[in-house]
Design an enzyme around this catalytic site. Sequence first.
Site, PDB file in Angstrom:
ATOM      1  N   GLU A  93       7.088  37.386  57.492  1.00  0.00           N
ATOM      2  CA  GLU A  93       6.451  36.197  56.936  1.00  0.00           C
ATOM      3  C   GLU A  93       5.144  36.533  56.207  1.00  0.00           C
ATOM      4  O   GLU A  93       4.895  36.047  55.110  1.00  0.00           O
ATOM      5  CB  GLU A  93       6.181  35.210  58.093  1.00  0.00           C
ATOM      6  CG  GLU A  93       5.338  33.999  57.746  1.00  0.00           C
ATOM      7  CD  GLU A  93       6.126  32.937  56.997  1.00  0.00           C
ATOM      8  OE1 GLU A  93       7.345  33.102  56.874  1.00  0.00           O
ATOM      9  OE2 GLU A  93       5.496  31.976  56.527  1.00  0.00           O
ATOM     10  N   ASP A  94       4.331  37.397  56.812  1.00  0.00           N
ATOM     11  CA  ASP A  94       2.975  37.582  56.304  1.00  0.00           C
ATOM     12  C   ASP A  94       2.714  38.887  55.547  1.00  0.00           C
ATOM     13  O   ASP A  94       1.642  39.064  54.997  1.00  0.00           O
ATOM     14  CB  ASP A  94       1.965  37.501  57.473  1.00  0.00           C
ATOM     15  CG  ASP A  94       1.936  36.124  58.103  1.00  0.00           C
ATOM     16  OD1 ASP A  94       2.390  35.178  57.432  1.00  0.00           O
ATOM     17  OD2 ASP A  94       1.485  36.001  59.249  1.00  0.00           O
TER      18      ASP A  94
END
Length: 757
Positions: A93-94
């Site tokens: 996600e990051d």
Amino acid sequence: MTDEKHRQEQEDEEMISQGFQQLLESYLTSKHRRKVEIITKAFNFAKQAHKGVKRRSGEPYIMHPIAVAQIACSEIGLGSTSICAALLHDVVEDTDYTVEDIENLFGPKIAQIVDGLTKISGGIFGDRASAQAENFKKLLLTMNDDIRVILIKIADRLHNMRTLGSMLPNKQYKIAGETLYIYAPLAHRLGLNKIKTELEDLSFKYEHPEEYARIEDMLKESKEEREELFNEFTAPIREKLDKMGIKYRIMARVKSPYSIWNKMQTKHIPFEEIYDILAVRIIFDPKDLEEESNECFGIYVTISKIYRPHPDRLRDWVNHPKSNGYQALHVTLMSNKGQWIEVQIRSERMNDIAEQGFAAHWKYKDGPSHEDEGELEKWLHTIKEILDDPQPDAIDFLDTIKLNLFASEIFIFTPKGEIKTMPQNCTALDFAFSIHTFLGSHCIGAKVNHKLVPLSHKLKSGDQVEILTSKSQRVQPSWINFATTAKAKAKILAILKREQRSMQQKGEDKLQDFLKDAEIEFNDENVHKLCVLHELKSPEELFSSIGFKTITLGEADLNELRIKKTVANNWKKIIPFSFGGNKSDKEKEKSTSRTPASKIDSKKILKLTPEAIQKDFIIADCCKPIPGDDVLGYRDENERIIIHKRQCPIAAKLKTSFGNRILAAQWETGKALDFPVNLYIQGIDAMGILHQVADIVTEQLNVNIRKIFIETTDGLFEGHIQLYVHDVDDVKTIIANLRKIDEMKVVTRVEKFEDRP
Ligand code: MN
């Protein structure tokens, strides 16, 4: 590099390695296989991937995945695969890494879980409600694939809630709201009772900090008294159990602040009147795992010889586990001080399941066995069925699912004596649908304990229910009013929708034939004219009304369509094309004079000054907050700001569905404005009671009564008062003074003023 920065970095390193060491230690004391190597690899990979990133609290980002892994390991009891997935849960996600990278390094299983977690990240709930419902569907579907995804997601949410203090207030309400609306019920349904309680308490703490602190204080103050009661009550029990040679521990279970507050709110009672704050738990080590259930009953028999048991309050969750796997024997006994005390009897194994839920099953078996997931499996199956039926409305869908998450359970017997678990307050109709869709959709009535009852009949634990059907019976729209389970509601809506569609088609065909016979063209314009004639909002409504024969086509319709063309061309000007949503001029004026909500900084706290309340904000009619109530602002689609109580059920839905429109708000009215507030009173009827009430309110407190309604029956009075106050303090003073009247038994603030005939 400056010394300062260098020192900070060293401190961070130290903190990270301590966190990880602690995680490894917890893992090594668990009963799982020893896979330290892959866990260390996942840790190093995540640490390097999140390098240099900090959380809002200032901690290095990696502390979050470590904490989530720690919860997954020691509080949910998950093994190395889950620990790795938890460490890696924010990497895709990051950072720039992909699921493929994870798969290459850690294998398909871990990658699949991380993928599931990435899909449902970004908060389950986005800006729009439908997107949020979609995400929630995704979440539930991944749960079907691998339940570990949702367990890690819950661990993630728990850590975010534990560290919520560093977030902005409007985000706090959004997150706390979502947590209470979805995550706590989900944790409950998965049997993670300890986590469920913590999630609820944390949400409560952020939404109502003062109330939370007040209840904690009261718990502290009454602690000594409770301990004394506990010791006195358990001493004879210990003596007997020791004699029986049982290995056990006895613990006091104290009700959580949130449950206490909830009970105070729903039952309108003060803290002092909550009698089940203390419960007693007996946790024993069975001599023989096979004999576990008999030992529970053995203990029950022994202690009910010491104290009198309540005849209606024996709950056998041992032989009939709840659908989240919970097992225990609950009994309520009369203490020597004349107080009922609940005693929960469980084995160590049952206790693990009660606290860690589904995951604890793994401890007692070699991996998750599919035969024994039993009740949980059935529940997942229901969820899947609901997901397979398309829902007409996204918010309805959420409510439907939620219904299924948080219900208490009762036992129902089939005519053949089989036991089915059903949610409390379910009806005969729900039961019919729970057995089979066919049975539900053709159900005409039921026999409960051999007596004929209607479909809306509410079932009680222990009822034996026989469903009566007829082939000609069809699902009725009114059924939705007394279906209470998610499954029944979803099925009824789906069947109705299907029928609606077929009736719509039938109606459309009929209209086409009708117009053809009259040699009138079937086009949008003519259809709209008929909609207007019959006061219907859409062509779909028109078609289905014709299909269901609530409209019969005739002369009037033909006349309408044969009106001169000039008028027909103008009709759009006369009747607005879009129905509803058109504001009156006065309203338009009002909204333009208001500060546009879009200009308001959502990070700031709204100041509810007297001027702003009159000009910029709208006080919600559903919960009617007054100064002193914990409130929040909601920016609606017309850019107006509505002020709700934080615990208002409508606000709860808004927080979950439109979290990004939530604003933090604070009263700054002082005593400048008057607000209407409603009180409910109840007591023993006596001469001049009304006069006394009026005297206290108007004379002593100098407050204006706006409306009052009191009714007396059989020597009791009951009623509502509406008065104008400045704030919550005024209400508290009035309530305290009214309670001083001897005959007054209940005085409480309520949302609605009721004057029944
Ligand atoms: Mn996270």
